[in-house]
Design an enzyme around this catalytic site. Sequence first.
Site, PDB file in Angstrom:
ATOM      1  N   ASP A   1       0.813  -1.220   0.000  1.00 57.66           N
ATOM      2  CA  ASP A   1       0.000   0.000   0.000  1.00 57.66           C
ATOM      3  C   ASP A   1       0.845   1.268   0.000  1.00 57.66           C
ATOM      4  OD1 ASP A   1      -2.122  -1.842   0.386  1.00 57.66           O
ATOM      5  OD2 ASP A   1      -1.871  -1.707   2.560  1.00 57.66           O
TER       6      ASP A   1
ATOM      7  N   GLU B   1     -11.860   0.445  -3.363  1.00 60.09           N
ATOM      8  CA  GLU B   1     -11.010   0.955  -2.290  1.00 60.09           C
ATOM      9  C   GLU B   1      -9.807   1.674  -2.883  1.00 60.09           C
ATOM     10  OE1 GLU B   1     -10.066  -2.609  -0.193  1.00 60.09           O
ATOM     11  OE2 GLU B   1      -9.025  -3.503  -1.875  1.00 60.09           O
TER      12      GLU B   1
END
Length: 358
Positions: A48, A259
């Site tokens: 991420d 997301e």
Amino acid sequence: MVRKSFLAIGSAIIAFGAVACSQASTIETEAGPQFRDEPLVSEIYTADPSTHVWEDGRIYIYASHDIESGIPEDDLGSHFAMRDYQVLSMDRVGGPVTVHPVALDIANVPWAGRQMWAPDAAYKDGTYYLYFPAKDKEDIFRIGVATSTSPVGPFTAQPQPIQGSYSMDPNVFRDSDGTHYMYFGGIWGGQLQRWQNGVYDPNGTVDDLRQPDQPAIMPRIARMADNMLEFAETPREVMLLDEEGNPLLGGDNARRFFEGAWVFKRGDTYYFTYSTGDTHYIVYATGTSPYGPFTYRGRVLEPVQGWTSHHSITEINGQWYLSYHDTQLSGKTHLRNVKMTPLTFNEDGTIQTINPFK
């Protein structure tokens, strides 16, 4: 942080299940998949990536720190049980990467219970801000903020999460006028579907996702207060539209928001990029305001090896780069590694799609 659950939505049916590998068509040889890029570091697992260049000119990557949790996989991502953040930095793309000491540990976040997922960072007036999602003591995702005078920490967390925050995957974008906005949200494991009326509904799961012919659940935006520690307004939806100006639908799995929002500005155009989750694409939409609406334009990144896909896009010395992750090092869904690769724009502002394999 991105989780990928397998949501096959069609004819008002959702099939839930964990998928151990991506849908990518990898190029296999006797040695296995041939990856386009190599991991930035191998001594820890990272995911991420939120990549920034601050005033000192150095490149900083704020990433999830994956660990072997021993928790069985499920479609809510329970096995992504990270407990701290460490920052990576380098003086140039392709140069040596420094893995800095722990920047923030969940033990030092009074309100947090478990699962520190995808973070982001911002800088203003000599202070660095680390924004992060974690489940509180009631297992509800909130978004917290921690501060430091150093870009690598250690960071000191505020005693409570940001008031009015929920879900996960915060991205704080600084507009050209100096105003900061937070984009956030993620469906299914990220709990965004439980907040459709502005109040947490623990039962708002399956029914809110079983509407393929209705507008998809949209991400959220809130302008940040001057102190960067709270919202200056109530979060609102960010509308994502198709080419005809209609909201993307819940059943449009290859294009609807799942997301991992990341927003940047190039010229006068705002780019809203995000993950489609279960279909594993990083895609983008464009608009003329930080609030949107944003019109879908295409794909940034084809599916990677792994269970998730999450990214950031950053201009560094005049060249744009995509930071992303896959599972090249471990081959396991929850032990990922961060990578970087150049990003190319066409003359009309569209983005050339990247294949993560050679």
